[in-house]
Design a protein around this motif. Structure first.
Motif, PDB file in Angstrom:
ATOM      1  N   PRO A  21       0.789  -1.299   0.116  1.00  0.00           N
ATOM      2  CA  PRO A  21      -0.019  -0.242  -0.006  1.00  0.00           C
ATOM      3  C   PRO A  21       0.744   1.262   0.121  1.00  0.00           C
ATOM      4  CG  PRO A  21      -0.846  -1.643   1.566  1.00  0.00           C
ATOM      5  CD  PRO A  21       0.439  -2.146   1.243  1.00  0.00           C
ATOM      6  N   GLU A  65       1.744   2.085  -3.478  1.00  0.00           N
ATOM      7  CA  GLU A  65       0.508   2.846  -4.079  1.00  0.00           C
ATOM      8  C   GLU A  65       0.468   4.122  -3.865  1.00  0.00           C
ATOM      9  OE1 GLU A  65      -2.344  -1.078  -4.718  1.00  0.00           O
ATOM     10  OE2 GLU A  65      -2.515   0.139  -2.988  1.00  0.00           O
ATOM     11  N   THR A  66       0.619   4.682  -2.640  1.00  0.00           N
ATOM     12  CA  THR A  66       0.489   5.944  -2.177  1.00  0.00           C
ATOM     13  C   THR A  66       1.642   6.830  -2.843  1.00  0.00           C
ATOM     14  OG1 THR A  66      -0.438   5.415  -0.079  1.00  0.00           O
ATOM     15  CG2 THR A  66       0.398   7.444  -0.380  1.00  0.00           C
ATOM     16  N   GLY A 119       1.667   6.195  -6.924  1.00  0.00           N
ATOM     17  CA  GLY A 119       0.210   6.103  -7.717  1.00  0.00           C
ATOM     18  C   GLY A 119      -0.136   5.160  -8.525  1.00  0.00           C
ATOM     19  N   ILE A 120       0.536   3.819  -7.876  1.00  0.00           N
ATOM     20  CA  ILE A 120       0.190   2.558  -8.668  1.00  0.00           C
ATOM     21  C   ILE A 120      -1.092   2.075  -7.851  1.00  0.00           C
ATOM     22  CG2 ILE A 120       0.851   0.250  -8.736  1.00  0.00           C
ATOM     23  CD1 ILE A 120       4.003   1.197  -8.401  1.00  0.00           C
ATOM     24  N   LYS A 121      -1.836   1.280  -8.568  1.00  0.00           N
ATOM     25  CA  LYS A 121      -3.024   0.551  -8.161  1.00  0.00           C
ATOM     26  C   LYS A 121      -2.779  -0.933  -8.705  1.00  0.00           C
ATOM     27  CE  LYS A 121      -5.400   3.830  -6.412  1.00  0.00           C
ATOM     28  NZ  LYS A 121      -5.926   4.049  -4.972  1.00  0.00           N
ATOM     29  N   LEU A 122      -2.740  -1.724  -7.577  1.00  0.00           N
ATOM     30  CA  LEU A 122      -2.379  -3.087  -7.944  1.00  0.00           C
ATOM     31  C   LEU A 122      -3.208  -3.813  -8.397  1.00  0.00           C
ATOM     32  CD1 LEU A 122       0.167  -5.133  -7.662  1.00  0.00           C
ATOM     33  CD2 LEU A 122      -0.912  -5.976  -5.747  1.00  0.00           C
ATOM     34  N   THR A 123      -4.671  -3.610  -8.424  1.00  0.00           N
ATOM     35  CA  THR A 123      -5.709  -4.333  -9.026  1.00  0.00           C
ATOM     36  C   THR A 123      -5.867  -3.698 -10.461  1.00  0.00           C
ATOM     37  OG1 THR A 123      -7.084  -2.642  -7.980  1.00  0.00           O
ATOM     38  CG2 THR A 123      -6.943  -4.660  -6.861  1.00  0.00           C
ATOM     39  N   VAL A 124      -5.394  -2.814 -10.617  1.00  0.00           N
ATOM     40  CA  VAL A 124      -5.649  -2.218 -12.007  1.00  0.00           C
ATOM     41  C   VAL A 124      -4.208  -2.222 -12.835  1.00  0.00           C
ATOM     42  CG1 VAL A 124      -5.839  -0.036 -13.681  1.00  0.00           C
ATOM     43  CG2 VAL A 124      -7.198  -0.394 -11.435  1.00  0.00           C
ATOM     44  N   HIS A 125      -3.048  -2.255 -12.059  1.00  0.00           N
ATOM     45  CA  HIS A 125      -1.576  -2.251 -12.900  1.00  0.00           C
ATOM     46  C   HIS A 125      -0.814  -3.538 -12.847  1.00  0.00           C
ATOM     47  CE1 HIS A 125      -1.866   2.211 -11.891  1.00  0.00           C
ATOM     48  NE2 HIS A 125      -2.466   2.006 -13.209  1.00  0.00           N
ATOM     49  N   LYS A 153       3.566  11.188  -5.368  1.00  0.00           N
ATOM     50  CA  LYS A 153       2.291  11.300  -5.772  1.00  0.00           C
ATOM     51  C   LYS A 153       1.601  12.222  -5.023  1.00  0.00           C
ATOM     52  CE  LYS A 153       2.052   9.872 -10.327  1.00  0.00           C
ATOM     53  NZ  LYS A 153       1.576  10.803 -11.204  1.00  0.00           N
TER      54      LYS A 153
END
Length: 415
Positions: free
Chosen positions: A106, A109-110, A113-119, A151
């Protein structure tokens, strides 16, 4: 006697033991964070190996069931490693060969700006927009970390990368915003102390050099110069005393501090008013207004120091003939006792108020030196307030005066 080959279960247990030994070895030479990351990669490789053996049909039914059981145990252990990495404040991103994202925590991601579920599974360039990060990772020279923008607005990161194995590499991000702020404050503090000491030292050494090496001075001139040197020496002494006081407040451990005692403000306020009159030397009208006999819990010397600092500040920044009111009141609405110092002096601009408690911050530096201030008084008051559980409140209007208050909450009040 022929050498027997290891069974699949023994092979799996041996591989698992090797992974754990590898993880302990990494931990012994690096940090826990790095050891967790490397062990996670090794675990993933072991699971892949087991899957290959299962899909290639090398095993009989019993051996396959046993390996599946072992695989579930290894998967559970991987989940625990991932949970540990997820709790880290540092960002961690695991990339496969070809720079595609396999996993991140997490914090990453912060930070990025990564979103694991998307990227998940996407290439690096389509996920990370900062060209400096992409260039750093593609060059493959990870000997030094780089500083990049997070980000999150206003945050700064230190980004580093390590090669985990032939098919994976990892990037780690660390938020250095607070560290950068502290380093800047430390540099400013050293520069300010040096500047504050340089001026009086220059005056003193200059006069001494004139007295020793110059022509013989008449008694009147000599006394004038000695008086100026005394004033500058006194200014340096006040600065050192305030620095020591501030250092003691900052370094006091709450566990080692003396127990709070009952502080009688009805006795303290008149004494502080007398000290303020002495500092003013009759140039101001100083009045007291005590409307409650409630006492508070705290450290007497610290509270007295903070209260006196507010009075001497008012004296310094109120023109001759001005009025200063020292009050001790109970606020029934807030259920708090309030010590306040109100003046009708020069006042403070709205934009300067938030910075007043910074060390050496002065609205008008030349005027502060002229009045003998060290620039540390309000910083000391702020630390006293924090240590004694009260709140410093500043209200001011340019050209109309200021009110500085120490607000003691209900839990500190003694009837």
């Amino acid at each position: 006697m022929p050498i027997k080959f290891l069974t699949p279960r023994q092979q799996t247990l041996l591989a698992l033991a090797a992974v754990l030994i590898f993880g302990l070895f990494i931990y012994s030479i690096t940090s826990l964070q790095t050891a967790l990351i490397y062990t996670l990669v090794a675990m993933l490789a072991l699971v892949c190996w087991i899957c290959l053996k299962l899909t290639d049909g090398w095993l009989n039914a019993n051996e396959a069931d046993q390996l599946r059981h072992d695989q579930s145990k290894i998967t559970a252990r991987i989940d625990r490693y991932r949970l540990s990495l997820s709790a880290l404040p540092e960002g961690v991103v695991l990339f496969r060969k070809g720079h595609t994202i396999e996993w991140c925590n997490p914090a990453a991601e912060t930070h990025l700006g990564i979103k694991l579920t998307v990227h998940l599974g996407l290439p690096l360039k389509s996920v990370i927009e900062d060209p400096r990060i992409v260039d750093y990772l593609e060059k493959g020279d990870y000997s030094k970390p780089i500083k990049v923008r997070s980000k999150e607005v206003g945050r700064e990161l230190l980004l580093s990368a390590v090669v985990a194995d032939n098919t994976h590499f990892i990037i780690v991000t660390h938020d250095i915003t607070e560290q950068h702020r502290i380093d800047s404050m430390r540099k400013d503090f050293v520069a300010n102390v040096s500047h504050e000491l340089r001026t009086p030292l220059t005056v003193v050494t200059g006069f001494l050099d004139m007295i020793i090496n110059g022509p013989k001075l008449d008694e009147k001139t000599l006394r004038e110069q000695l008086k100026l040197m005394q004033e500058e020496a006194s200014r340096m002494q006040n600065l050192v005393n305030d620095l020591l006081a501030l250092s003691r407040l900052e370094n006091k451990d709450d566990n080692d501090a003396d127990d709070p005692e009952i502080v009688s403000m009805t006795r303290m306020v008149p004494g502080i008013a007398e000290d303020g009159i002495a500092v003013s030397q009759g140039r101001h009208l100083i009045d007291t207004r005590i409307t409650t006999d409630k006492a508070v819990l705290g450290h007497v010397d610290e509270i007295r120091s903070a209260c006196l600092n507010l009075v001497t500040n008012a004296v310094r920044y109120t023109p001759d003939g001005g009025k200063i009111v020292i009050s001790w009141n109970y606020d029934p609405v807030e259920k708090a006792c309030v010590y306040s110092v109100k003046d009708n002096g020069i006042g403070i601009a709205k934009e300067d108020i938030p910075r007043l408690t910074e060390r050496f911050y002065r609205v008008d530096k030349s005027r502060s030196r002229e009045k003998g201030g060290t620039g540390l008084g309000l910083a000391i008051v702020k630390h006293v307030a924090i240590r004694n559980g009260c709140k410093l409140k500043i209200e001011s209007e340019l050209g109309k005066g200021s009110t500085f208050s120490l607000i003691f909450p209900s839990e500190l009040i003694v009837d």
